[in-house]
Design an enzyme around this catalytic site. Sequence first.
Site, mmCIF file in Angstrom:
data_model
loop_
_atom_site.group_PDB
_atom_site.id
_atom_site.type_symbol
_atom_site.label_atom_id
_atom_site.label_comp_id
_atom_site.label_asym_id
_atom_site.label_seq_id
_atom_site.Cartn_x
_atom_site.Cartn_y
_atom_site.Cartn_z
ATOM 1 N NE ARG A 68 79.194 103.858 34.570
ATOM 2 C CZ ARG A 68 78.827 103.489 35.798
ATOM 3 N NH1 ARG A 68 79.004 104.335 36.805
ATOM 4 N NH2 ARG A 68 78.341 102.320 36.027
ATOM 5 C CD GLU A 86 81.896 106.507 43.288
ATOM 6 O OE1 GLU A 86 81.468 105.650 42.496
ATOM 7 O OE2 GLU A 86 81.203 107.028 44.177
ATOM 8 C CB CYS A 138 81.595 97.156 42.970
ATOM 9 S SG CYS A 138 81.651 98.924 43.266
ATOM 10 C CG ASN A 141 81.632 100.203 35.984
ATOM 11 O OD1 ASN A 141 82.540 99.534 35.511
ATOM 12 N ND2 ASN A 141 80.428 99.710 36.219
ATOM 13 C CG ASP A 142 81.068 106.535 38.554
ATOM 14 O OD1 ASP A 142 80.812 106.887 37.389
ATOM 15 O OD2 ASP A 142 80.224 106.468 39.450
ATOM 16 N NE ARG A 157 73.063 98.026 42.181
ATOM 17 C CZ ARG A 157 72.078 97.720 41.337
ATOM 18 N NH1 ARG A 157 71.605 98.638 40.514
ATOM 19 N NH2 ARG A 157 71.563 96.518 41.316
ATOM 20 N NE ARG A 166 75.948 103.419 45.366
ATOM 21 C CZ ARG A 166 76.013 103.072 44.082
ATOM 22 N NH1 ARG A 166 77.187 102.843 43.524
ATOM 23 N NH2 ARG A 166 74.923 102.939 43.361
ATOM 24 C CG HIS A 219 64.175 102.306 32.093
ATOM 25 N ND1 HIS A 219 63.469 103.481 32.085
ATOM 26 C CD2 HIS A 219 64.564 102.129 33.373
ATOM 27 C CE1 HIS A 219 63.426 103.988 33.305
ATOM 28 N NE2 HIS A 219 64.092 103.184 34.091
#
Length: 505
Positions: A451, A417, A488, A440-441, A291, A327, A189
């Site tokens: 990650r 991914e 992405c 990323n994944d 997202r 997504r 956060h």
Amino acid sequence: MDGTTALSGTGVSPGIGFGPVHLLVVEVPEPPVGARHDGDAEIERTRVHAALEQVAADLEARGETAGGEAQAVLSAQAMMARDPALAEVVDTAIGQGTAGARAVYDAFGGYRDALAAAGGYLAERAADLDDVRDRAVAVLTGRPMPGVPEGGGEPFVLVARDLAPADTALLSREVVAAFVTEEGGPTSHTAILARALGVPAVVACAGATGIKAGTPVLVDGATGIVRADPPADEVDGARKADEARQAVLAAATGPGMTADGRPVPLLANIGGPADLPAALAAGAEGVGLYRTEFLFLDRAQAPGEEEQYAAYREVLDAFPGGRVIVRTLDAGADKPLAFLPPPGEEPNPALGERGLRMFRAHPQVMETQLRALARAADGNTARLAVMAPMVATREEAGWFAKACRTAGLPEAGIMIEVPSAALRAADLAPAVDFFSIGTNDLAQYAFAADRQLGSLGALQDPWQPALLDLIHIAATAAVSAGKGCGVCGEAAADPLLACVLVGLG
């Protein structure tokens, strides 16, 4: 630490920050082990419930003042303070004679240990629990609330072991020059709120709390470099470079294209309607990744079809004639949903029941989301495309595409991914309308490297040869099948790699 030494962490919010260090050192002492109340359990329970409600109300008030994403974060913390299951644990301990402050401390500690053991996203929520616990204990013991120190006029660099949402939500760039924490990851956060505030931030910066209070510090939120007592010319140079970067970004306008005139649409990455103003101000021509999990997380009940419809329709209305790629819910495993039963013990949540796998286990959740999306697209000029995360096989890809067709959605795609999906992309392409490569994944799974760990950041480099091989296989398969292919993640921010993908398309 002096100007000859630089600390290095993970940059999570770009920009340059400079100012004196203010250390977040306010801590609420742990209540004595074995502390007992005076014998009237009902009075002690009433006192504790009032303290928890006071904390929850304060967090909600801070959220209403801050607004935006910060409000959602602080509302989630308020829900922690009002959690009936936690209150039941506290009440039981008080009934056995434990003092209220100690009962609260122990109850939150049990929840915290469970989150920390889960790792990933859940581990990063442990700091939120600690903050709620400490605020409640402070009320019960009459101590000052934990919080950010007062500024002395000039913007300061806030340094802490970790930061809770309530610490950062009411700050602004006029008050704080940068955040630096020793703990946390890109999805914490602290990172989310820092980006929302436009404040440079570095997390996972070992040794940061060793910097003396008042020391001038230069923070680079892109590279993750933190330097104490930097020379004036270094500060001036860094600021000028950052101003030049900001000016270039501000001057950039659409439509997007390469230098030789080939169109490359500028598509935004958003988590909901609240992100639209910034996306539109930046010249976005559509949405490359919506997202939707942010509609579902930290909720006791699933959002209904009408609520989802409104959230999707608002985004589609913002881009008439543009492309909006949504997504479907990417939750489960390390991002559990309170309104669904847990899948059971998952020692490695990143490899668990998440994304499409969770959808298949709870089809009613998927059906509601797909219906809401189809309704939002009906009569709208924006071109809606829907894609599923965590797809590993052709059978899964075909199953999702069929579900979209049944719901009346004309364009169905999948995220690439998982290495198996990249390696067999030629088999998957005929089953869907497009790919989106989640780098990323894909890197995380290809290199077996979490990650969120700064120590393994080199394995998230988009130019790692093995990752490039997987991207090339997937992109080539899409082109050969006449299907679209997007990208992405961190790799999407690399202009050279973007050009490679444009060349393939």
